[in-house]
Design an enzyme around this catalytic site. Structure first.
Site, mmCIF file in Angstrom:
data_model
loop_
_atom_site.group_PDB
_atom_site.id
_atom_site.type_symbol
_atom_site.label_atom_id
_atom_site.label_comp_id
_atom_site.label_asym_id
_atom_site.label_seq_id
_atom_site.Cartn_x
_atom_site.Cartn_y
_atom_site.Cartn_z
ATOM 1 N N ASP A 148 0.826 -1.215 0.000
ATOM 2 C CA ASP A 148 0.000 0.000 0.000
ATOM 3 C C ASP A 148 0.864 1.271 0.000
ATOM 4 O O ASP A 148 2.100 1.191 0.000
ATOM 5 C CB ASP A 148 -0.934 -0.063 1.228
ATOM 6 C CG ASP A 148 -2.304 0.521 0.943
ATOM 7 O OD1 ASP A 148 -2.441 1.280 -0.019
ATOM 8 O OD2 ASP A 148 -3.240 0.209 1.712
ATOM 9 N N ASP A 204 -10.562 2.935 -3.877
ATOM 10 C CA ASP A 204 -11.045 1.705 -3.230
ATOM 11 C C ASP A 204 -12.448 1.342 -3.729
ATOM 12 O O ASP A 204 -13.294 2.216 -3.908
ATOM 13 C CB ASP A 204 -11.123 1.892 -1.711
ATOM 14 C CG ASP A 204 -9.743 1.847 -1.074
ATOM 15 O OD1 ASP A 204 -8.740 1.817 -1.805
ATOM 16 O OD2 ASP A 204 -9.689 1.847 0.171
HETATM 17 C C1 GLA Z 1 -6.011 1.347 1.283
HETATM 18 C C2 GLA Z 1 -6.203 0.299 0.183
HETATM 19 C C3 GLA Z 1 -7.284 -0.692 0.573
HETATM 20 C C4 GLA Z 1 -6.953 -1.339 1.904
HETATM 21 C C5 GLA Z 1 -6.689 -0.280 2.963
HETATM 22 C C6 GLA Z 1 -6.114 -0.861 4.231
HETATM 23 O O1 GLA Z 1 -7.098 2.172 1.388
HETATM 24 O O2 GLA Z 1 -6.522 0.932 -1.023
HETATM 25 O O3 GLA Z 1 -7.466 -1.663 -0.428
HETATM 26 O O4 GLA Z 1 -5.817 -2.153 1.743
HETATM 27 O O5 GLA Z 1 -5.768 0.699 2.517
HETATM 28 O O6 GLA Z 1 -5.837 0.099 5.181
#
Ligand code: GLA
Length: 401
Positions: A148, A204
């Site tokens: 990430d 997301d």
């Molecule tokens: C980000 C990623 C998500 C998830 C969260 C976890 O937002 O895009 O897919 O992994 O972090 O904190």
């Protein structure tokens, strides 16, 4: 002489920059707890969903990675500087989860961050600890790393930070599928293929119809960069989390599959509803996703005043074409496919199979056809036995047949 008929759907670009760790020849499939549990994850949930995955026979269909996203780690490293699992929520340690997955013939995936702390869990991240952490992951038996993009050093760009972990994983002594999660901010399709097996192309995912459509459109733009070993990733599946209709989930699964997205189940498998399980278990659609040719299908036409009745298509192995008719309109409408949109000459005839109804059509189709599709639903078809009218070749998504 052979002439190309029409290249509507073709964008002639260099296909890919190959990161060759031998993994991800087809998009990976599996389960992750993030969409359902976010930070409320613990080892009992992971063990239970691993069992359910196997009980439902999903592993037999190819869903073989069990993945733990953010919030597994302790806030701080141990005294030697190693990552460790959170003592209350993952008391058995991550190796125990990996061992459990392996004992069931599955693979095990974990999450870390290319910054000091993870995104939502605020747990220890891997920036400046890449070599140590890659070794730790390998020693635990990790087969997949999602990396990430939060809390990193300022002005230190993703295309500089992400390769560091890529190299560390390659030197860890264990093949580890590597997926980059920087939300498409720095257009990773343009550079991540050299370093990773997949890369997120957008925000997301949410269990919401509007968000699914945004992600599909974002991911579609980078179709030319996907291929065996490196895939565009529009994020994990929400099918089964309960806020969309069955038709909407069918669309979500159909479009993700034909886009060659990783198929990562994101719901509670211990009590999944039958109609949602049926979507995940559509073997004919899974086979499209796992087709060895590995070419991402694209949007080739938009119809209606709203421009929301869509035709998507792409080439498959065996001189076949996958076609999706996606109705993003608010009512049931007929969506039409013209051979012109597919790059086929008029007069060409094909056999059609409907992959949601599991039916072959009795008549061959010529020039095109139309099908009435329910609001927010998506029909998926395979066109095969393409009989040309001359010795022309045809081109779909830069693939010459
Ligand atoms: C980000 C990623 C998500 C998830 C969260 C976890 O937002 O895009 O897919 O992994 O972090 O904190």
């Amino acid at each position: 002489m052979q002439t190309k008929w029409n290249v509507t759907a073709a964008v002639p670009l260099p296909r890919r920059l190959v990161y060759d760790n031998g993994l991800g020849k087809t998009p990976i499939m599996g389960w992750s707890g993030w969409n359902k549990y976010e930070c409320k994850i613990n080892e009992k949930i992971v063990f239970g969903n691993t069992d359910a995955l196997v009980r439902h026979g999903l592993d037999q269909l190819g869903y073989n990675y069990v993945i733990v996203d953010d919030c597994w780690a302790a806030y701080k490293r141990d005294k030697q500087g190693n990552l460790k699992s959170h003592p209350t929520t993952f008391p058995s340690g991550m190796k125990a989860l990996a061992d459990y997955a392996h004992s069931k013939g599955l693979k095990f995936g974990l999450y870390s961050d290319a910054g000091r702390r993870t995104c939502i869990g605020h747990r220890a991240g891997s920036e400046d600890h890449e070599i140590r952490d890659a070794k730790t992951f390998a020693s635990w038996g990790v087969d997949y790393l999602k990396y990430d993009n939060c809390f990193h050093k300022k002005h230190y760009y993703p295309h500089l930070r992400y390769p560091v972990m890529s190299e560390a994983l390659n030197k860890s002594g264990r093949p580890i599928f590597y997926t980059i999660c920087e939300w498409g901010e720095d257009h990773p399709a343009l550079w991540a293929g050299k370093y990773a097996n997949s890369w997120r192309t957008s925000l997301d995912v949410k269990d919401r119809w509007d968000r699914i459509q945004i992600l599909a459109d974002d991911n579609n733009m980078w179709a030319a960069y996907a291929g065996p070993g490196g895939w565009n990733d529009p994020d994990m599946l929400q099918v089964g989390n309960g806020r969309m209709s069955v038709a909407e989930y069918r669309s979500h699964f159909s479009i993700w599959s034909i886009m060659k997205a990783p198929l990562i189940i994101g719901c509670e498998l211990r009590k999944i509803r039958e109609e949602h399980l049926e979507i995940y278990k559509n073997k004919e659609i899974i086979d499209i996703n796992q087709d060895p040719l590995g070419i991402q299908a694209r949007k080739v036409s938009r119809q209606g005043r709203c421009k929301c009745r869509e035709v998507w298509a792409g080439p498959l192995s065996g001189k076949r074409i996958v076609l999706a008719l996606w109705n993003r309109d608010w009512r049931r409408v007929a969506i039409k496919v013209n051979w012109f949109d597919l790059g086929l000459e008029p007069g060409v005839s094909v056999c059609v199979r409907d992959l949601w109804k599991h039916e072959d059509w009795s008549e061959r189709q010529q020039d095109g056809f139309e099908v009435a599709i329910d609001s927010h639903d998506c029909g998926v078809y395979i066109l095969s036995d393409v009989r040309l009218t001359s010795d022309n070749v045809y081109v779909i998504a830069d693939h010459v047949f």
